[in-house]
Design an enzyme around this catalytic site. Structure first.
Site, PDB file in Angstrom:
ATOM      1  N   CYS A  10      68.319 106.852  97.715  1.00 42.26           N
ATOM      2  CA  CYS A  10      68.671 105.693  96.893  1.00 42.26           C
ATOM      3  C   CYS A  10      68.657 104.412  97.715  1.00 42.26           C
ATOM      4  CB  CYS A  10      70.035 105.910  96.248  1.00 42.26           C
ATOM      5  SG  CYS A  10      70.028 107.203  95.008  1.00 42.26           S
ATOM      6  N   TYR A  49      62.291 100.927 112.081  1.00 39.26           N
ATOM      7  CA  TYR A  49      61.493  99.927 112.793  1.00 39.26           C
ATOM      8  C   TYR A  49      60.023  99.889 112.361  1.00 39.26           C
ATOM      9  CZ  TYR A  49      61.698 104.031 115.961  1.00 39.26           C
ATOM     10  OH  TYR A  49      61.734 105.298 116.503  1.00 39.26           O
ATOM     11  N   GLU A  63      58.849 111.976 132.316  1.00 42.27           N
ATOM     12  CA  GLU A  63      59.626 112.504 131.190  1.00 42.27           C
ATOM     13  C   GLU A  63      58.903 112.299 129.854  1.00 42.27           C
ATOM     14  OE1 GLU A  63      63.884 111.394 133.353  1.00 42.27           O
ATOM     15  OE2 GLU A  63      63.008 110.060 131.829  1.00 42.27           O
ATOM     16  N   GLY A 104      58.091 112.894 126.130  1.00 40.21           N
ATOM     17  CA  GLY A 104      58.770 113.490 124.983  1.00 40.21           C
ATOM     18  C   GLY A 104      57.874 113.405 123.769  1.00 40.21           C
ATOM     19  N   ARG A 105      57.719 112.173 123.247  1.00 38.15           N
ATOM     20  CA  ARG A 105      56.838 111.928 122.109  1.00 38.15           C
ATOM     21  C   ARG A 105      55.418 112.439 122.378  1.00 38.15           C
ATOM     22  NH1 ARG A 105      57.502 107.472 118.784  1.00 38.15           N
ATOM     23  NH2 ARG A 105      58.701 106.488 120.450  1.00 38.15           N
TER      24      ARG A 105
END
Length: 442
Positions: free
Chosen positions: A361, A334, A290, A292-293
């Protein structure tokens, strides 16, 4: 300066993606703008598929679409004969709207609702990846009431601690995902499902984390699942036909990242599976992965326009852009690192060290703290590389900022695939107070 995929610099000194000048893209579509190099997506998909083909192993490469979901990217995945990993009713609805082949859709998630499971049955998808005991009972109830069959995988946690950020590691025993392989939960789940009249148990699934650069964790996870599959055959005469080893293959965000080629991760998995099946005379399962990235991450580049600047003598220079944590939460969430260039002046020395700050902000709204770009000027076009995964899919309307537009570029052509949000879009779901003729004391 490292460029990705089809990126290059034209005679004007502008960054191009897919043969299209980014300065032109910014003028046509505005900024912030997320640009995808579709040729790179295709190249990565082919690389994963070809590695299995060369080994003669039956496999499915499923695009983990939580990284970036849209009708257009699902259509590209369909063109590339990929399968699809969805994690919500919303992603499934998008896939259905894109007319993605239902038999190649796999439904994940640690807390699928009854309604979402019913929807999966309605669409007759290829597989549900079962994550917990409540889900088992719901799937049983739905399948029995409808007398409708469904294929499933059991998601297990193999107890593997991958070397990645705590927020994106998922294969350790202390995880919200899946059935623990070591404490008997996986066996209990197996016994509830393996001989059900309407449920076809294909095998097991695991996902050990994201942005992983070494293969040891994948090898250990594959071994752990294979040993459990062998044990189930010995005890219950049951043979798993599918082994899903998830994704998490790392990409290069900065010069410090050292990702492997897609083939290296796959080859390591293949070696473990083939070795153990030969040793134990076990039929070679179909392997599912799988990515993805690793399909969309470095295919995506975000374009921003610079605005105000602030120098803190002896500390840093802030260069503000027209986006920020609303379109890319990863640095604030993160500590994700990125690389940037001045897209409209690529030939100028990129030697000025600045902090590229967003317009939200929040003091923590910094896209890159140590970016080396050309001597910054107001109105420059800043390109931040490798923003194709977990940026738009995690984007928000914080400060009521509209989400950016998305453009696909390939072979010198550009196409808008997600339009920029308007202020009208932002208030579309707001409901004004009802006028009663009386003042309401709050």
């Amino acid at each position: 300066m490292h460029l990705y995929g089809t990126q290059s610099v034209n005679e004007l000194g502008h960054l191009t993606i897919g043969g299209v000048d980014t300065v032109d893209l910014a003028q046509v579509y505005g900024t912030p703008l997320l640009v995808y190099d579709i040729a790179l997506f295709r190249e990565r998909a082919i690389a994963f598929k070809e590695t299995f083909k060369k080994a003669g192993i039956k496999a499915q490469v499923a695009y983990a679409s939580k990284a970036f979901s849209s009708i257009a990217i699902y259509e590209i995945a369909k063109e590339m004969d990929l399968s699809l990993d969805v994690v919500s009713g919303g992603e499934l609805y998008t896939a259905a709207t894109a007319d993605f082949p239902r038999e190649k859709i796999h439904f994940h998630g640690n807390n699928k609702s009854y309604t979402e499971l019913q929807y999966a049955f309605d669409e007759k998808i290829g597989c549900i990846v079962v994550d917990n005991f409540l889900e088992i009972e719901m799937i049983k109830e739905i399948s029995e009431a409808r007398q409708q069959k469904m294929q499933i995988l059991l998601r297990v946690t193999p107890g593997v601690n991958a070397e990645t950020h705590d927020f994106i590691t998922t294969g350790q025993e202390d995880s919200k995902f899946g059935f623990d392989l070591k404490n008997g939960q996986a066996d209990d789940a197996f016994l509830k499902l393996y001989n059900h009249p309407y449920i076809t148990l294909l095998g097991m699934h695991c996902h050990i984390g994201s942005q992983i650069f070494e293969t040891d964790a994948f090898r250990i996870a594959a071994e752990a699942l294979m040993y459990k599959m062998i044990e189930w055959r010995e005890k219950f005469k049951f043979t798993c036909s599918v082994l899903n080893l998830g994704g998490g293959f790392g990409i290069r965000y900065t010069v410090d990242d050292k990702p492997l080629a897609p083939s290296k991760y796959v080859e390591e998995m293949e070696n473990v599976v083939l070795s153990m099946t030969r040793k134990h005379n076990y039929p070679v399962p179909e392997i599912w992965i799988e990515p993805g990235r690793s399909l969309v991450g470095d295919a995506g580049t975000t374009l921003y326009t610079t605005g105000s600047m602030k120098e803190v003598p002896g500390v840093r220079t802030y260069v503000a852009v027209d986006g920020g944590m609303s379109d890319n939460i990863r640095p604030a969430l993160y500590g994700a690192k990125y690389t940037a260039v001045t897209a409209n002046r690529m030939m100028a020395p990129h030697s000025d060290r600045v902090t590229i700050a967003g317009k939200c902000c929040e003091s923590g709204d910094k896209i890159i703290e140590d970016a080396f770009i050309a001597d910054p000027e107001e109105g420059d076009l800043i390109a931040v590389f490798c923003t194709g995964a977990y940026t738009y899919s995690m984007a928000s309307n914080y400060n009521r900022l509209p989400k950016p537009a998305i453009v696909f570029c390939e072979n010198g052509h550009d196409q808008l695939v997600v339009r920029r949000e308007t202020y009208e879009d932002i208030i579309r779901l707001d409901v004004p107070l009802q006028k009663t003729g009386q003042e309401v004391s709050l």
